[in-house]
Design a protein around this motif. Structure first.
Motif, PDB file in Angstrom:
ATOM      1  N   TYR A 136       0.783  -1.224   0.000  1.00  0.00           N
ATOM      2  CA  TYR A 136       0.000   0.000   0.000  1.00  0.00           C
ATOM      3  C   TYR A 136       0.824   1.289   0.000  1.00  0.00           C
ATOM      4  CZ  TYR A 136      -4.171  -2.800   0.902  1.00  0.00           C
ATOM      5  OH  TYR A 136      -5.196  -3.698   0.784  1.00  0.00           O
ATOM      6  N   SER A 137       1.736   1.447   0.949  1.00  0.00           N
ATOM      7  CA  SER A 137       2.335   2.768   1.154  1.00  0.00           C
ATOM      8  C   SER A 137       3.681   2.971   0.485  1.00  0.00           C
ATOM      9  CB  SER A 137       2.479   3.049   2.659  1.00  0.00           C
ATOM     10  OG  SER A 137       3.372   2.132   3.256  1.00  0.00           O
ATOM     11  N   ASP A 138       4.421   1.898   0.210  1.00  0.00           N
ATOM     12  CA  ASP A 138       5.743   2.056  -0.413  1.00  0.00           C
ATOM     13  C   ASP A 138       5.973   0.905  -1.387  1.00  0.00           C
ATOM     14  OD1 ASP A 138       8.169   3.129  -1.027  1.00  0.00           O
ATOM     15  OD2 ASP A 138       9.151   2.611   0.860  1.00  0.00           O
ATOM     16  N   VAL A 139       5.173   0.891  -2.453  1.00  0.00           N
ATOM     17  CA  VAL A 139       5.276  -0.162  -3.458  1.00  0.00           C
ATOM     18  C   VAL A 139       6.589  -0.011  -4.222  1.00  0.00           C
ATOM     19  CG1 VAL A 139       4.188  -1.187  -5.486  1.00  0.00           C
ATOM     20  CG2 VAL A 139       2.775  -0.193  -3.674  1.00  0.00           C
ATOM     21  N   LYS A 140       7.232  -1.122  -4.489  1.00  0.00           N
ATOM     22  CA  LYS A 140       8.497  -1.078  -5.216  1.00  0.00           C
ATOM     23  C   LYS A 140       8.277  -0.530  -6.624  1.00  0.00           C
ATOM     24  CE  LYS A 140      12.413  -3.945  -6.663  1.00  0.00           C
ATOM     25  NZ  LYS A 140      13.017  -5.306  -6.649  1.00  0.00           N
ATOM     26  N   PRO A 141       9.005   0.525  -7.015  1.00  0.00           N
ATOM     27  CA  PRO A 141       8.864   1.071  -8.375  1.00  0.00           C
ATOM     28  C   PRO A 141       9.125  -0.008  -9.427  1.00  0.00           C
ATOM     29  CG  PRO A 141      10.101   2.578  -6.988  1.00  0.00           C
ATOM     30  CD  PRO A 141       9.933   1.327  -6.194  1.00  0.00           C
ATOM     31  N   GLY A 142       8.245  -0.056 -10.407  1.00  0.00           N
ATOM     32  CA  GLY A 142       8.349  -1.069 -11.454  1.00  0.00           C
ATOM     33  C   GLY A 142       7.544  -2.313 -11.174  1.00  0.00           C
ATOM     34  N   MET A 143       7.058  -2.476  -9.949  1.00  0.00           N
ATOM     35  CA  MET A 143       6.235  -3.625  -9.608  1.00  0.00           C
ATOM     36  C   MET A 143       4.800  -3.339 -10.052  1.00  0.00           C
ATOM     37  SD  MET A 143       5.750  -5.540  -5.907  1.00  0.00           S
ATOM     38  CE  MET A 143       7.475  -6.039  -5.856  1.00  0.00           C
ATOM     39  N   THR A 144       4.287  -4.140 -10.964  1.00  0.00           N
ATOM     40  CA  THR A 144       2.972  -3.906 -11.555  1.00  0.00           C
ATOM     41  C   THR A 144       1.904  -4.744 -10.872  1.00  0.00           C
ATOM     42  OG1 THR A 144       3.379  -5.615 -13.215  1.00  0.00           O
ATOM     43  CG2 THR A 144       3.982  -3.354 -13.781  1.00  0.00           C
ATOM     44  N   GLY A 145       0.650  -4.419 -11.151  1.00  0.00           N
ATOM     45  CA  GLY A 145      -0.470  -5.161 -10.605  1.00  0.00           C
ATOM     46  C   GLY A 145      -1.216  -4.360  -9.561  1.00  0.00           C
ATOM     47  N   ASP A 409      -0.596  14.931   2.800  1.00  0.00           N
ATOM     48  CA  ASP A 409      -0.874  15.062   1.374  1.00  0.00           C
ATOM     49  C   ASP A 409      -1.841  14.001   0.857  1.00  0.00           C
ATOM     50  OD1 ASP A 409       0.910  17.203   1.223  1.00  0.00           O
ATOM     51  OD2 ASP A 409       2.622  15.842   0.950  1.00  0.00           O
ATOM     52  N   GLY A 410      -2.360  13.185   1.771  1.00  0.00           N
ATOM     53  CA  GLY A 410      -3.303  12.154   1.367  1.00  0.00           C
ATOM     54  C   GLY A 410      -2.663  10.877   0.872  1.00  0.00           C
ATOM     55  N   ASN A 411      -1.352  10.720   1.023  1.00  0.00           N
ATOM     56  CA  ASN A 411      -0.667   9.504   0.606  1.00  0.00           C
ATOM     57  C   ASN A 411      -0.797   8.436   1.689  1.00  0.00           C
ATOM     58  OD1 ASN A 411       0.373  10.710  -1.806  1.00  0.00           O
ATOM     59  ND2 ASN A 411       1.930  11.740  -0.540  1.00  0.00           N
ATOM     60  N   PRO A 412      -0.911   7.155   1.315  1.00  0.00           N
ATOM     61  CA  PRO A 412      -1.045   6.090   2.316  1.00  0.00           C
ATOM     62  C   PRO A 412       0.215   5.961   3.167  1.00  0.00           C
ATOM     63  CG  PRO A 412      -0.759   5.170   0.120  1.00  0.00           C
ATOM     64  CD  PRO A 412      -0.963   6.646  -0.062  1.00  0.00           C
ATOM     65  N   VAL A 413       0.023   5.720   4.455  1.00  0.00           N
ATOM     66  CA  VAL A 413       1.121   5.610   5.408  1.00  0.00           C
ATOM     67  C   VAL A 413       0.883   4.400   6.303  1.00  0.00           C
ATOM     68  CG1 VAL A 413       2.299   6.679   7.364  1.00  0.00           C
ATOM     69  CG2 VAL A 413       1.601   8.079   5.428  1.00  0.00           C
ATOM     70  N   VAL A 414       1.937   3.630   6.540  1.00  0.00           N
ATOM     71  CA  VAL A 414       1.892   2.508   7.475  1.00  0.00           C
ATOM     72  C   VAL A 414       2.866   2.809   8.608  1.00  0.00           C
ATOM     73  CG1 VAL A 414       2.364   0.060   7.817  1.00  0.00           C
ATOM     74  CG2 VAL A 414       1.259   0.829   5.709  1.00  0.00           C
TER      75      VAL A 414
END
Length: 581
Positions: A136-145, A409-414
């Protein structure tokens, strides 16, 4: 020719009679003094100038992590290959100790000490938080889906960080030391793992530098884990309503109490304190995991566990060599914050965990060692993250949610230290489970602190297997004081950075250890082959001699009789000719 200045260094006796010389109080001054001075100076500067120190070490960490990220990825992948090679090859039958000796600890006790000393606190801290973060909050760049597909890929990334690769780092150091200590009779010290390459030079300044780096890295690692542990403990106490908020006073008090408990445990020694606590915590961890599995979405978690293993098996090779080369600055930021950081973190802990698991692995074969250290904890770790992380993802994706917040800023945070207790609060008996989680973190920290203190004391005492009690107490207290000072100065990040900095030079030492281990294993294997050939030749000679003696007529009777008759006939003919003459 050996350096005469180092010949006198082997004067006191340890496990193999080669412990380095010790000064007042039974410590090896060439390691003890520079390590202690380094820790005191760094801690003092961090307390006096926290902002400047944090900025400086942050720059150094960025340079190392970003500039050498590719190197860490390649090195750790190599350590996995090396570990599997040692366990599956002809070297697997080599005994870590005398051939006739049985293992010092039972399988259950051995596994408990391995697991608790290796990653206990981290598993509790990140068990629910890291899979949720990667989803949710820090998805690896380039990881799709999206949704379930992204969650499975996130779990595969978690398995990469905590699975075979992490434990392979421990195998490299631990295996070399276990053979050095138990088979070659060397003291309990990192330097002796390099003896096949450096020879007598390990007894001089080169060996002192290796052990000093190991001591500094171990203390930094344990102190940082103390900060990680007390952060989660304090969050749990606040969640249970025992405290209104987390404060410096609460954190310092927790550090003092846990340090005292760790000191008491380390004084009692491996056989009593650490062994008893490890067995206790292994049982508590199993009960805790089973409770979450039963009280949570059980069938979903079991299905997810099996499915996660399949996704990991599919993706492990490309993930192992992923450097985020095509995802720009954001990819490099993610790589530095997670994968490269983890590789550096595990390497910085390798001296501590490696020495400790070598110390408790006497009597195992190389194959048993690799299976115990590499395979078994990895599979348990996979189950742990699948249950805790899977329960968190299931709640956020299909249930009431509430585990992922938003920033300004409304970004998801864990919030990592809160996720576990928020998750447990939504389960039946949530308060009881939260209390159990706090106990787990406390005991996991005690086992890590007391085993770390014991290892540091052995290194600072010239490799003495049973170092002086006062030194054990001193190092246990130093770990707590360093953590308190840097915590009050806001410098835990700086100390964590220090551990990562020590990982770079120690990774080079680990590569050298791989070559040294192969050299000594190859020499021992060739020696065993020569001994086997000699034994077979002697047995064959004894068999042939005995068979010829006992069955001479059967083998040679007829030919000999025929030859004798021929000789007699020839003699008779010759006599007949003489009579005619």
């Amino acid at each position: 020719m050996p350096d005469p200045s180092t010949d006198d260094a082997l004067v006191s006796r340890g496990e193999g009679g080669k412990v380095l010389s010790t000064g007042p109080g039974g410590v090896h001054l060439a390691v003890f003094v520079p390590a202690m001075v380094t820790l005191v100076v760094v801690s003092g500067v961090a307390i006096a100038l926290p902002d400047q120190t944090q900025a400086l070490l942050g720059d150094v960490q960025s340079t190392i992590v970003e500039g050498f990220g590719w190197y860490y990825v390649l090195a750790v992948a190599g350590f996995v290959v090396f570990s599997l090679w040692m366990g599956l090859s002809r070297f697997g039958d080599i005994k870590l100790g005398p051939d006739e000796e049985e293992p010092e600890f039972s399988v259950l006790a051995w596994f408990g000490m391995l697991f608790a000393a290796g990653m206990g606190i981290g598993l509790v801290f990140w068990g629910a938080a890291e899979p949720l973060t990667f989803t949710y909050s820090d998805v690896k760049p380039g990881m799709t889906g999206e949704g379930p597909e992204l969650a499975q890929k996130a779990m595969a990334q978690v398995f990469l960080h905590w699975g075979f690769h992490a434990w392979a780092i421990y195998v490299v150091v631990g295996l070399a030391l276990a053979h050095s200590i138990h088979s070659r009779g060397n003291p309990v010290s990192i330097r002796w793992a390099l003896e096949p390459l450096l020879g007598d030079r390990v007894r001089g300044w080169m060996g002192d530098v290796v052990d000093t780096v190991a001591v500094v890295g171990t203390v930094a690692g344990v102190a940082t884990s103390l900060g990680l542990g007390v952060t989660q403990i304090s969050s749990g106490l606040v969640h249970m309503g025992l405290f209104d908020e987390t404060s410096d006073e609460l954190l310092v008090g927790l550090i003092v109490v846990i340090t005292l408990l760790a000191t008491a445990s380390v004084v009692s020694g491996v056989g009593r304190g650490i062994k008893w606590l490890s067995n206790l915590n292994l049982g508590l961890a199993a009960i805790f995991l089973l409770a979450v599995l039963v009280l949570g979405p059980s069938l979903f978690l079991l299905r997810e566990w099996v499915q996660n293993i399949g996704v990991y098996a599919r993706d492990v090779l490309p993930l192992s060599f992923s450097t985020s080369a095509f995802t720009g600055e954001e990819g490099q930021r993610w790589q530095a914050s997670w994968t490269t950081f983890y590789w550096g973190w595990w390497i910085s802990w390798a001296p501590f965990v490696g020495v400790f698991i070598a110390r408790i692995s006497r009597g195992r074969t190389v194959r048993e060692f690799v299976a115990g250290v590499l395979l078994v904890p990895t599979m348990v770790t996979f189950l742990w993250f699948s249950v805790l992380g899977g329960a968190a993802i299931h709640r956020e994706m299909f249930g009431e949610g509430g585990l992922v917040g938003e920033d300004a800023d409304g970004n998801p945070v864990v919030v990592a230290e809160n996720v576990l207790f928020d998750l447990l609060g939504g389960l039946p008996a949530g308060t009881f489970l939260s209390g159990m989680a706090i106990v787990l973190v406390v005991i996991f920290f005690i086992t890590s602190a007391d085993s770390g203190s014991l290892v540091v004391t052995m290194l600072a005492s010239g490799g003495e297997a049973e170092p002086p009690t006062w030194s054990r107490v001193l190092w246990a207290v130093v770990e707590g004081l360093v953590a308190i000072g840097l915590l009050l100065a806001g410098g835990l990040v700086a100390l964590q950075t220090g551990a990562i900095i020590t990982a770079l030079p120690f990774s080079l030492i680990m590569i050298a250890i791989c070559f040294a281990t192969h050299r000594t294993f190859r020499a021992e294997h060739l020696m065993l082959l020569r001994a086997e050939r000699r034994q077979r030749r002697e047995e064959w000679q004894r068999h042939v001699t005995s068979d010829l003696t006992d069955n001479f007529d059967e083998h040679f009777g007829a030919p000999v009789n025929k030859q004798v008759e021929r000789l007699f006939s020839r003699r008779d003919r010759q006599r007949g000719i003489r009579r005619k003459d």
